[in-house]
Design an enzyme around this catalytic site. Structure first.
Site, short mmCIF file in Angstrom:
data_model
loop_
_atom_site.label_atom_id
_atom_site.label_comp_id
_atom_site.label_asym_id
_atom_site.label_seq_id
_atom_site.Cartn_x
_atom_site.Cartn_y
_atom_site.Cartn_z
CB SER A 18 -0.91 0.02 1.23
OG SER A 18 -1.81 -1.07 1.23
CB VAL A 65 -14.65 6.15 4.08
CG1 VAL A 65 -13.38 6.21 4.88
CG2 VAL A 65 -14.48 5.45 2.74
CE1 TYR A 155 -8.03 7.78 -12.33
CE2 TYR A 155 -7.28 5.54 -11.94
CZ TYR A 155 -7.52 6.82 -11.48
OH TYR A 155 -7.28 7.14 -10.16
CE LYS A 162 -7.86 8.51 -7.22
NZ LYS A 162 -7.61 8.41 -5.76
C1 LIG Z 1 -5.12 2.95 -16.96
C2 LIG Z 1 -4.56 3.69 -15.78
C3 LIG Z 1 -3.28 3.04 -15.33
C4 LIG Z 1 -2.71 3.78 -14.14
C5 LIG Z 1 -3.61 3.65 -12.92
C6 LIG Z 1 -2.84 4.14 -11.68
C7 LIG Z 1 -3.69 3.91 -10.48
C8 LIG Z 1 -3.61 2.69 -9.80
C9 LIG Z 1 -4.41 2.45 -8.69
C10 LIG Z 1 -5.30 3.43 -8.27
O1 LIG Z 1 -6.12 3.24 -7.18
C11 LIG Z 1 -7.27 2.52 -7.35
C12 LIG Z 1 -8.01 2.22 -6.21
C13 LIG Z 1 -9.14 1.44 -6.30
C14 LIG Z 1 -9.55 0.98 -7.54
O2 LIG Z 1 -10.68 0.19 -7.62
C15 LIG Z 1 -10.50 -1.16 -7.62
C16 LIG Z 1 -9.26 -1.75 -7.38
C17 LIG Z 1 -9.19 -3.15 -7.37
C18 LIG Z 1 -10.31 -3.89 -7.59
C19 LIG Z 1 -11.52 -3.23 -7.83
O3 LIG Z 1 -12.63 -3.95 -8.06
N1 LIG Z 1 -11.58 -1.88 -7.83
C20 LIG Z 1 -8.84 1.29 -8.68
C21 LIG Z 1 -7.67 2.07 -8.59
C22 LIG Z 1 -5.38 4.64 -8.94
O4 LIG Z 1 -6.27 5.55 -8.49
C23 LIG Z 1 -4.58 4.89 -10.05
#
Ligand SMILES: CCCCCCc1ccc(Oc2ccc(Oc3cccc(O)n3)cc2)c(O)c1
Length: 254
Positions: A18, A65, A155, A162
């Site tokens: 993390s 949250v 994304y 965001k």
């Molecule tokens: C195509 C974009 C590649 C770069 C992405 C960088 C990134 C990686 C992780 C990030 O944080 C999250 C947090 C939760 C999230 O939702 C999720 C994560 C895992 C499983 C799931 O069902 N949802 C997706 C991204 C984030 O905000 C941004």
């Protein structure tokens, strides 16, 4: 000791990968007194093990949250235990897997709202409680990503969340400034975390960054942690409402 004896709440540690954990390690090494929240029972064991091993005695509180009563309980507990809070690291986000690939236009209403609820509104909800015990001023930081400033393929709904998070950060900075509470965001380049596994073609963008980013390398969590330490410390006393990119400079490219 940049943050000696500062009471800082770290929200969003899941495992040793993390970003919140890297930040916690940097803050601990710099003398902070850390408290942690974790999402729910499933996480409790892994987070407790990690924290008790590296920072024995740290307060661990459960916090979903999306649940206002749980957020209230966390801050009531903090008020009783430490009395005053000096910082918050918010590193929490979620979107449904099916909303993190494919067509954004097909995003469901509940998927869109869930991403907003967890990834953006939660900062407002936390700040609203924190301001009552940040009686000596303070610093709040959250984690954001480039996909909230411009389109990054796949994304999708998280990018929209965001964008809301970034603007919420600025409105909070404006309103909490008079109380000497600063609110900022760190926009990290892609890092291999558990969360990153949920984004389609994550690996593709890592290669692009190694080829195109000004520093020609991907971002390490320790670089984000050092910037978080700066934001939690007095060194950033004049900085609020800011997004600091820790991304090897990738965001400057068209
Ligand atoms: C195509 C974009 C590649 C770069 C992405 C960088 C990134 C990686 C992780 C990030 O944080 C999250 C947090 C939760 C999230 O939702 C999720 C994560 C895992 C499983 C799931 O069902 N949802 C997706 C991204 C984030 O905000 C941004």
């Amino acid at each position: 000791m940049l943050v000696k004896d500062k009471n800082i709440l770290v929200m969003g540690v899941i495992n040793k990968r993390s970003i919140a954990w890297a930040i916690a390690q940097a803050l601990h090494a710099a003398g902070a007194n850390l408290m942690f929240t974790y999402q729910g029972e499933r996480m409790e064991e892994s987070v407790r093990e990690l924290v008790n091993d590296a920072m024995p005695g740290s307060l661990l509180l459960r916090c979903d949250v999306t649940n206002d009563a749980e957020i209230d309980a966390v801050f009531q507990h903090l008020e009783e235990k430490v009395g005053v809070l000096h910082g918050i690291v918010h590193s929490i986000a979620f979107a449904k897997a099916e909303d993190l690939n494919g067509m954004f236009v097909e995003t469901s209403r509940d998927g869109y709202l869930l991403a907003q609820n967890i990834s953006a509104y939660s900062l407002v909800a936390v700040a609203n409680r924190a301001r009552k015990i940040m009686t000596e001023g303070g610093s709040i930081m959250t984690m954001t990503y480039l996909g909230g400033e411009r389109v990054v393929e796949n994304y999708n709904v998280m990018g929209v969340a965001k964008a809301a998070l970034d603007m919420s950060m600025r409105y909070l900075a404006n309103e909490l400034g008079p109380q000497n509470i600063r609110v900022n965001a760190v926009s990290a380049g892609p890092i291999r975390t558990l969360a990153a596994k949920g984004v389609k073609d994550f690996n593709k963008i890592l290669h692009t960054i190694e080829e195109k980013a000004p520093l020609r390398r991907t971002t390490d969590a320790s670089e984000v942690a050092d910037t978080a330490l700066y934001l939690m410390s007095n060194l950033s006393r004049g900085v609020t409402g800011e997004v600091i990119h820790v991304d090897s400079g990738y965001h400057i490219l068209g």
